[in-house]
Design an enzyme around this catalytic site. Structure first.
Site, PDB file in Angstrom:
ATOM      1  N   ASP A 178       0.817  -1.210   0.000  1.00  0.00           N
ATOM      2  CA  ASP A 178       0.000   0.000   0.000  1.00  0.00           C
ATOM      3  C   ASP A 178       0.861   1.275   0.000  1.00  0.00           C
ATOM      4  O   ASP A 178       1.809   1.379   0.798  1.00  0.00           O
ATOM      5  CB  ASP A 178      -0.858  -0.037   1.269  1.00  0.00           C
ATOM      6  N   GLU A 228      14.669 -14.116   1.306  1.00  0.00           N
ATOM      7  CA  GLU A 228      15.060 -15.131   2.304  1.00  0.00           C
ATOM      8  C   GLU A 228      14.245 -16.408   2.110  1.00  0.00           C
ATOM      9  O   GLU A 228      14.562 -17.446   2.673  1.00  0.00           O
ATOM     10  CB  GLU A 228      14.757 -14.624   3.734  1.00  0.00           C
TER      11      GLU A 228
HETATM   12  C1  GLC Z   1      -4.226   3.095  -0.617  1.00  0.00           C
HETATM   13  C2  GLC Z   1      -5.442   2.205  -0.593  1.00  0.00           C
HETATM   14  C3  GLC Z   1      -6.610   3.000  -0.094  1.00  0.00           C
HETATM   15  C4  GLC Z   1      -6.296   3.484   1.296  1.00  0.00           C
HETATM   16  C5  GLC Z   1      -4.986   4.252   1.339  1.00  0.00           C
HETATM   17  C6  GLC Z   1      -4.492   4.427   2.747  1.00  0.00           C
HETATM   18  O1  GLC Z   1      -4.333   4.100  -1.547  1.00  0.00           O
HETATM   19  O2  GLC Z   1      -5.670   1.657  -1.855  1.00  0.00           O
HETATM   20  O3  GLC Z   1      -7.798   2.260  -0.090  1.00  0.00           O
HETATM   21  O4  GLC Z   1      -7.335   4.305   1.759  1.00  0.00           O
HETATM   22  O5  GLC Z   1      -3.955   3.596   0.660  1.00  0.00           O
HETATM   23  O6  GLC Z   1      -4.058   3.214   3.277  1.00  0.00           O
END
Ligand code: GLC
Length: 519
Positions: free
Chosen positions: A200, A245
């Protein structure tokens, strides 16, 4: 072919809250995913990516993680996860999970401790700055709400940074204890056997400790779309070493939310950072042949220079579905032909194979602070009142026409969009050209995208008509329409006419491509 699995895969994103509920709480769960694995095998995808299912107060519907090494009871248990993983692997499906390294929930024990006092053990796991309570330390903006990326903590009289909600404080990746703890969270899931991670907003983890203001010209743009600090690259190399790893090929797919393909390309490093990175500019492109040609060329150029493998995505849990954006099923069908014929790894968002539109969300059922509820509507599996869910009222309203537009009804109709996806996936899987062939542009009218994919004797032409009228395309040689988005002419020789909004995959019957030219 010795390429890693993610280069020939088609990945299917599952937003677990919205996939299938087996317990009757109106929220999808891990067992619901397990029970629908056969749909995915029938469809013909190779891997799934499951959005967060970790313990969370759900302020950002799971992207606010309170424990990186567990399962929220809403979704099941760790044993449910293990069972899902085993069953997916038994069917030949790889499993990617979502890793959220930039921030935690404010309810994560690390942050609960951090905010307890300035001398707390975890204080400097987060980004704190002194300042006047009326004036945030810099001009960075948070995502979603039009607010500063800082919140004032009255108890300890300092500001803390959050690129997203105030309930999602940013971790400080300049702190080696944070790095070690987050590496361990990867190992926790690698030990269980996951095939990799979707990471993310991975471009956000490295930050210059100076935290300088952004220039005025861009200062209104959320900081999460601007942060592009060199520190992230060395952090990524270290994360990659953690994955290495482990035996087998474990994938790092990064969400790099920078709206420049050249910038995205840098996150592949010299083949030592991300294996794949999302590239969102095409997702935001209009449905126009010229725009798409430009994005394809730019992607080929930016990634080609680094020998990096592209990704393609039209929909996800953060944006209106492309069926909704493009405005018609005919276009969504043509878009399926395009998406599954491009060079690179396609990502499908659960429900796009049914042509789902965003749900209409009445004011009293709006939940997401980012306004993204529509694309997160529950997936209808059949025509019954609960559409295959354990309770008829799901956490969000059903998408439009769920009585007809559901998995069972579309599977019974061979002309459906669902069957179109399945045919496209089957051809992609068995064609070296569709997987590996370079893209060669073919001359065509302005509103037609026309390119060739060639690998040895395997030769395809892809034609997508963005116009709402028929167009003529003169091709040298003899071509057979193997798939057409509207079913028209499928299985017959190509007669030079592309119908309105039609996409088609043509297979060469063995004549030279002398009229094609390289871009
Ligand atoms: C990313 C995710 C989104 C989330 C954001 C914060 O963009 O796809 O859904 O709100 O990160 O984690």
């Amino acid at each position: 072919m010795s390429a890693p699995w993610w280069q020939s895969a088609v990945v299917y994103q599952i937003y677990p809250r919205s996939f299938c509920d087996t317990t009757g709480n109106g929220v999808g769960d891990l067992e619901g995913i397990r029970r629908r694995l056969d749909h995915l095998v029938w469809l013909g995808v190779d891997a799934i990516w499951i959005s967060p299912f970790f313990p969370s107060p759900m302020k950002d519907y799971g992207y606010d993680v309170a424990n990186f090494c567990g399962v929220d009871p809403l979704f099941g248990t760790l044993a449910d996860f293990d069972r899902l993983l085993d069953d997916a692997h038994a069917r030949g499906l790889r499993v990617l999970i979502d890793w959220v390294p930039n921030h935690t929930s404010d309810q994560h024990p690390w942050f609960v401790d951090a905010r307890s006092s300035r001398s707390a053990a975890h204080r400097d796991w987060y980004v704190w700055r002194d300042g006047h309570p009326d004036r945030p330390p810099n001009n960075w903006r948070a995502a979603f709400l039009d607010s500063p990326a800082w919140s004032w903590d009255e108890a300890t009289r300092q500001w803390y940074l959050h690129l997203f909600l105030a309930e999602q404080p940013d971790l400080d990746w300049n702190n080696h204890e944070v790095v070690a703890a987050m590496h361990d969270s990867l190992r926790f899931w690698l030990d269980r056997g996951v095939d990799g991670f979707r990471m993310d907003v991975i471009h956000c983890i490295g930050k210059d400790p100076a935290l300088d203001d952004h220039p005025d010209a861009v200062a209104k743009i959320p900081a999460c779309a601007l942060n592009d600090d060199p520190l992230t690259h060395s952090l990524l190399r270290d994360i990659r070493a953690v994955l290495e790893e482990y035996p087998g090929e474990r994938a790092m797919v990064g969400e790099v939310y920078l709206l420049s393909t050249d910038a995205v390309a840098t996150y592949y490093g010299d083949g030592d950072e991300l294996h794949l990175a999302f590239n969102f500019p095409p997702l935001y492109a209009a449905w126009e042949a010229g725009a798409w040609r430009e994005h394809i060329e730019r992607t080929e150029a930016a990634l080609g220079d680094r020998n990096a493998w592209p990704t393609w995505v039209l929909s996800n849990h953060d944006n209106p579905r492309h069926r909704t954006r493009y405005g018609s099923e005919a276009r969504a069908r043509a878009a399926a032909v395009l998406l599954l014929s491009l060079r690179g790894t396609p990502f499908l968002y659960a429900g796009e194979e049914f042509g789902l539109e965003d749900a209409v969300i009445p004011a009293d059922r709006r939940l997401d602070p980012g306004g993204r509820d529509g694309c997160r509507a529950p997936i209808p599996w059949d025509a019954a009142a609960g559409h295959g869910w354990a309770r008829a009222k799901a956490w969000l309203p059903w998408p439009p026409d769920a009585g007809q537009r559901n998995a069972a009804a579309l599977r019974a109709d061979e002309q459906s969009l669902l069957h179109l996806y399945r045919r496209l996936l089957a051809h992609r899987r068995t064609s070296p050209a569709l997987q590996w062939g370079v893209i060669e542009w073919v001359e065509a009218p302005d509103d037609v995208l026309a390119f060739r994919r060639v690998f040895g004797d395997d030769r395809w032409t892809v034609l997508v008509n963005f116009a709402a009228e028929d167009r003529e395309v003169a091709l040298a040689g003899a071509w057979k329409r193997v798939v057409t988005s509207d079913g028209h002419g499928e299985g017959r020789a190509f007669d030079g006419v592309l119908r309105a909004n039609q996409g088609t995959l043509l297979l060469s019957r063995g004549v030279s491509a002398s009229r094609s030219r390289r871009a």
